[in-house]
Scaffold this active site. Structure first.
Site, PDB file in Angstrom:
ATOM      1  N   LYS A   1       0.887  -1.101  -0.077  1.00 20.81           N
ATOM      2  CA  LYS A   1       0.137  -0.173   0.069  1.00 20.81           C
ATOM      3  C   LYS A   1       0.938   1.162   0.091  1.00 20.81           C
ATOM      4  O   LYS A   1       0.669   2.225  -0.577  1.00 20.81           O
ATOM      5  CB  LYS A   1      -0.943  -0.047   1.178  1.00 20.81           C
ATOM      6  CG  LYS A   1      -2.084  -1.163   0.983  1.00 20.81           C
ATOM      7  CD  LYS A   1      -2.925  -1.160   2.379  1.00 20.81           C
ATOM      8  CE  LYS A   1      -4.086  -2.198   2.246  1.00 20.81           C
ATOM      9  NZ  LYS A   1      -3.381  -3.527   2.477  1.00 20.81           N
TER      10      LYS A   1
ATOM     11  N   LYS B   1      -3.103   0.099   8.806  1.00 23.11           N
ATOM     12  CA  LYS B   1      -3.163  -0.867   7.836  1.00 23.11           C
ATOM     13  C   LYS B   1      -2.058  -1.676   7.452  1.00 23.11           C
ATOM     14  O   LYS B   1      -1.008  -1.010   7.332  1.00 23.11           O
ATOM     15  CB  LYS B   1      -3.945  -0.372   6.671  1.00 23.11           C
ATOM     16  CG  LYS B   1      -5.368   0.383   6.890  1.00 23.11           C
ATOM     17  CD  LYS B   1      -5.956   0.496   5.509  1.00 23.11           C
ATOM     18  CE  LYS B   1      -5.637   1.608   4.642  1.00 23.11           C
ATOM     19  NZ  LYS B   1      -6.286   1.816   3.614  1.00 23.11           N
TER      20      LYS B   1
ATOM     21  N   GLY C   1      -9.500  -7.348   3.169  1.00 25.85           N
ATOM     22  CA  GLY C   1     -10.357  -8.079   3.666  1.00 25.85           C
ATOM     23  C   GLY C   1     -10.417  -7.727   5.046  1.00 25.85           C
ATOM     24  O   GLY C   1     -11.219  -8.435   5.923  1.00 25.85           O
ATOM     25  N   GLY C   2     -10.018  -6.492   5.552  1.00 23.33           N
ATOM     26  CA  GLY C   2      -9.902  -6.023   6.954  1.00 23.33           C
ATOM     27  C   GLY C   2      -9.119  -6.741   7.847  1.00 23.33           C
ATOM     28  O   GLY C   2      -9.176  -6.185   9.001  1.00 23.33           O
TER      29      GLY C   2
ATOM     30  N   HIS D   1     -17.498   3.941   1.184  1.00 30.96           N
ATOM     31  CA  HIS D   1     -16.410   2.871   0.575  1.00 30.96           C
ATOM     32  C   HIS D   1     -17.063   2.650  -0.979  1.00 30.96           C
ATOM     33  O   HIS D   1     -18.091   2.112  -1.131  1.00 30.96           O
ATOM     34  CB  HIS D   1     -16.336   1.716   1.256  1.00 30.96           C
ATOM     35  CG  HIS D   1     -15.309   0.719   0.939  1.00 30.96           C
ATOM     36  ND1 HIS D   1     -14.175   0.184   1.325  1.00 30.96           N
ATOM     37  CD2 HIS D   1     -15.277   0.001  -0.631  1.00 30.96           C
ATOM     38  CE1 HIS D   1     -13.738  -0.815   0.705  1.00 30.96           C
ATOM     39  NE2 HIS D   1     -14.143  -0.718  -0.743  1.00 30.96           N
TER      40      HIS D   1
ATOM     41  N   HIS E   1     -14.842  -4.445   9.483  1.00 37.50           N
ATOM     42  CA  HIS E   1     -13.975  -3.627   8.288  1.00 37.50           C
ATOM     43  C   HIS E   1     -14.149  -4.620   7.104  1.00 37.50           C
ATOM     44  O   HIS E   1     -13.618  -4.460   6.213  1.00 37.50           O
ATOM     45  CB  HIS E   1     -12.579  -3.390   8.628  1.00 37.50           C
ATOM     46  CG  HIS E   1     -12.357  -2.667   9.996  1.00 37.50           C
ATOM     47  ND1 HIS E   1     -12.712  -1.303   9.722  1.00 37.50           N
ATOM     48  CD2 HIS E   1     -11.613  -3.035  10.724  1.00 37.50           C
ATOM     49  CE1 HIS E   1     -12.401  -0.745  10.735  1.00 37.50           C
ATOM     50  NE2 HIS E   1     -11.593  -1.760  11.678  1.00 37.50           N
TER      51      HIS E   1
ATOM     52  N   GLU F   1     -10.071   0.919  -5.279  1.00 36.04           N
ATOM     53  CA  GLU F   1     -11.029   1.457  -4.179  1.00 36.04           C
ATOM     54  C   GLU F   1     -10.958   2.833  -3.561  1.00 36.04           C
ATOM     55  O   GLU F   1      -9.639   3.218  -3.494  1.00 36.04           O
ATOM     56  CB  GLU F   1     -10.933   0.422  -2.899  1.00 36.04           C
ATOM     57  CG  GLU F   1     -11.216  -1.096  -3.040  1.00 36.04           C
ATOM     58  CD  GLU F   1     -11.214  -2.048  -1.964  1.00 36.04           C
ATOM     59  OE1 GLU F   1     -10.842  -1.474  -0.872  1.00 36.04           O
ATOM     60  OE2 GLU F   1     -11.683  -2.867  -2.074  1.00 36.04           O
TER      61      GLU F   1
ATOM     62  N   ARG G   1      -7.315  -8.499  -8.423  1.00 39.24           N
ATOM     63  CA  ARG G   1      -8.097  -9.683  -8.240  1.00 39.24           C
ATOM     64  C   ARG G   1      -9.680  -9.617  -8.762  1.00 39.24           C
ATOM     65  O   ARG G   1     -10.053  -8.516  -8.689  1.00 39.24           O
ATOM     66  CB  ARG G   1      -7.960 -10.638  -7.237  1.00 39.24           C
ATOM     67  CG  ARG G   1      -8.491  -9.895  -6.030  1.00 39.24           C
ATOM     68  CD  ARG G   1      -8.366 -10.778  -4.766  1.00 39.24           C
ATOM     69  NE  ARG G   1      -8.643  -9.972  -3.430  1.00 39.24           N
ATOM     70  CZ  ARG G   1      -9.905  -9.534  -3.190  1.00 39.24           C
ATOM     71  NH1 ARG G   1     -10.923  -9.682  -3.902  1.00 39.24           N
ATOM     72  NH2 ARG G   1      -9.767  -8.919  -2.005  1.00 39.24           N
TER      73      ARG G   1
END
Length: 715
Positions: A159, A201, A207-208, A251, A278, A318, A335
């Protein structure tokens, strides 16, 4: 006939594994050109291995079958009898149930691809789908990886790197720290500079997992350590980034596709704001309240993001969006997303087919101008979880499973059937219910109607929660954001839900009628004229008589005085209220239905009796009513655990914070358990001194196993 004898006749071992009827090829109800494809890809893919399980494996197999492409499944020992194994043309075992030894074992999967002569591997989502090393491994072995190049996975998977690339590409990003210094002190310092609340994060994955919202400096260290442990377990990397947390954001994500010829398009946006832990729970497309200009800018920003890393295949960019519709890049999932069906429903596309064709070297089937946007779609994720217990994941058999009938606007995406087991080793999602209609309000009505038809017995699910959520006035208005569930907690998760007395009467009627069925069966088979079953008919000597029945709602017993009338009806008194009740049981399509009238109000419910519990499913909702078992037949009661703590579910003990002799206060962390791929902190229920710790780190604890015992307090 005694209720205990009746229950003994219900054999839950005689489960039938019932197939789910899946969506047939859709006939679009709106007039728009539908893209026609050939029967096989333009490249050399004639056999594809799906390196995944469950519903996504079944989803890929269906498209492969439609295209005339052979499918190869892989499975762990826990999935030997799974639906995706039955559907595939070939299936190969790849090891024990734990993912590290099966679905994450790259060498095993590559070996199966070679031995089965599969030219390509579809990774699905999760597991190896965003693993740069696996994509590179496939390339080295001459196998087509159905996804982006490893460089794109690398750049977007970390990220901190992706934020820098996005900023350079002109994609808006949120203020934060994405640096290499990963010391706790450095992260804490930057959190203070950015200003609380902040979000930490994991730099990898999604996937939280490895994600925490920190609202004060006081809780920073504990939350950081917890996020690091979860990230290390999930992604084998505990590096973190810090971002300013945007309160009550939306989101919003954009589906993109790229090909090997330098083309890239967007297939509009999805709103995935409503989440718990999340993790998304309900998604829709397009996002409500987004005007065409914002939609265009979102899509173009997403395409810039994809082109910045030479993206190929399906991907999702996102964004977080504030109340003024300003949006900021959050991450890119390299993906196919879990929620991709809602995009398919509004565009008339098959995104898995696009993946296969693009992987085989073809161009994107449509130009940007040719991609239609018609109607509105919702996806509700149906999970084995307990919303009343902080959405605690569950596991167990699907003793009864019935779904809404698929039609041209309803899809059931699942990998399980009646009789299958939701395994403790994997994600607890049972299915995705996807609906489409011409507008948002119609689609929402269709969603609620279909949820009422989704009936599951055997383990707790979130179906009733989804009904409350989709029926909430603010959700109906499209006022969604990531704090939606906490903000409306009282409405969505009521603490005391009292069952209506009329519903209790229906449950009592169903039990009485079931007793009569059973006694009639005994009467046919007994030769003993003195047997009570030889003449039991629910009445004696053609006169009325009264009995007391006890049913249970939660922890509360409900006493019902039932008078059997000569005309076949019943008078039922609960507390000081009297009801006239009549009805009958019938069998339809293999299910038992209760048709009843309570004080003249008629209704029809699906009736299921299993394990001391009556289940009623109707279009008004569902209820569970317990049948108390005499104490001499009951197992040890829950009160026996008051001297300690018990495991809320089966899982692995990750960390132990206490030892015998330690004093703790109520709420102190005792242990951390990993279950269903999530981290759960076990906290002290009271002040006291630890007498015994039953498990060490790395040990497996079964559900309801005692974890910690407290010393008895002197009075």
């Amino acid at each position: 006939m005694a209720a205990a004898a009746l229950l003994a006749a219900v054999d839950r071992n005689q489960l039938r594994r019932v197939p789910i009827l899946l969506l047939q090829p859709r006939e679009w109800p709106w007039k728009h050109r539908t893209v026609k494809y050939g029967t096989t890809p333009g490249g050399s893919i004639t056999k594809v291995l799906i390196a995944n399980r469950g519903e996504i494996a079944c989803r890929v197999i269906r498209t492969a079958r439609k295209m005339g492409v052979q499918s190869v499944a892989v499975y762990s020992e826990a999935d030997r009898n799974s639906m995706h194994v039955d559907m595939a043309d070939e299936a190969y075992s790849i090891g024990p149930a734990p993912s590290q030894q099966s679905y994450l074992a790259m060498e095993k999967i590559i070996q199966v691809a070679k031995s089965s002569a599969a030219q390509a591997i579809h990774p699905g989502y999760g597991f190896l789908s965003e693993n740069m090393e696996f994509a590179e491994f496939c390339k080295q072995e001459g196998i087509i990886f159905i996804g982006p190049p490893s460089t794109a996975i690398r750049d977007m998977g970390i990220k901190s790197t992706s934020k820098s690339i996005m900023a350079a590409a002109g994609v808006p990003v949120v203020e934060g720290y994405h640096g290499n210094d990963q010391s706790d002190e450095c992260l804490k310092e930057h959190a203070g500079k950015i200003g609380y609340p902040v979000m930490i994060k994991a730099i990898r994955g999604g996937g939280g997992k490895g994600m925490r919202i920190i609202r004060s400096e006081k809780e920073f260290q504990e939350q950081l350590e917890s996020a690091r442990r979860e990230a290390k377990k999930s992604f084998n990397d505990d590096a973190m980034l810090i971002e300013k947390f945007v309160d009550t954001p939306r989101h919003v994500e954009v589906q993109v596709f790229g090909d090997h010829h330098g083309n890239a398009v967007y297939l509009f946006e999805r709103d995935c704001s409503v989440q718990r832990r999340h993790q998304k729970i309900i998604e829709e497309a397009p996002a409500p309240g987004i005007d065409p200009e914002v939609r265009r800018r979102l899509g173009e920003a997403a395409v810039r993001a994809a082109k910045a890393v030479n993206y190929v295949g399906a991907g999702t960019v996102e964004f977080i969006m504030d109340s003024k519709h300003n949006f900021y890049f959050m991450e890119m999932n390299t993906r196919l997303q879990v929620e991709h069906p809602v995009t398919e429903m509004i565009t008339g596309t098959d995104l898995v087919e696009w993946q296969l064709r693009i992987a085989a070297g073809e161009k994107i089937p449509l130009s940007q101008e040719e991609i239609p946007l018609q109607g509105h779609a919702f996806e509700a994720r149906i999970y084995a979880e307990d919303p009343d217990n902080n959405f605690m994941p569950g596991a167990g058999p699907l003793v009864h499973l019935s779904t809404p009938p698929p039609d041209m606007s309803t899809r059931i995406e699942t990998g399980v059937r009646q009789g299958d087991e939701v395994s403790v080793h994997y994600d607890p999602m049972i299915a995705k219910l996807v609906v489409w209609a011409s507008d948002r309000q119609s689609a929402l009505s269709k969603l609620r109607y279909s949820l009422h038809q989704y009936n599951i017995v055997g383990l707790r699910t979130n179906v009733d929660f989804l009904l409350r959520l989709s029926g909430h006035s603010e959700f109906e208005a499209g006022n969604v954001h990531t704090d939606f569930i906490p903000q409306h907690h009282k409405d969505l998760l009521p603490t005391h839900s009292t069952i209506a007395k009329e519903s209790v009467c229906q449950a009592a009627l169903g039990l009485i009628l079931k007793e009569k069925e059973m006694t009639s069966a005994f009467k046919l088979h007994t030769q003993d004229q003195f047997s009570p079953f030889s003449f039991s008919s629910g009445r004696r000597l053609n006169i009325s008589y009264t009995r007391n029945m006890t049913l249970r709602s939660g922890k509360n017993d409900i006493i019902i005085a039932v008078t059997y009338n000569r005309d076949g009806s019943y008078d039922m008194q609960i507390e000081n209220k009297l009801f006239r009740v009549l009805g009958d049981l019938s069998n339809e399509d293999g299910y038992t239905y209760l048709k009843s009238s309570v004080n003249g109000v008629a209704s029809k419910s699906k009736f299921i009796l299993l394990d001391n519990t009556i289940y009623l499913f109707s279009m008004e909702g569902s209820i569970e009513v317990g049948i108390p078992v005499p104490k001499y037949l009951s197992p040890v009661s829950a009160e026996g655990t008051q001297g300690g703590t018990i495991a809320p579910m089966t899982g692995t003990i990750e960390k132990v914070f206490v030892k015998a002799g330690d004093r703790v206060k109520a709420g102190d962390a005792l242990m951390v358990m990993i279950a269903m791929k999530m981290e759960h902190t076990i906290k002290a229920p009271k002040d006291g001194r630890i007498k015994k710790v039953f498990f060490s780190e790395g040990a497996q604890a079964n559900r309801h196993a005692p974890l910690v015992e407290f010393e008895e307090e002197e009075v």
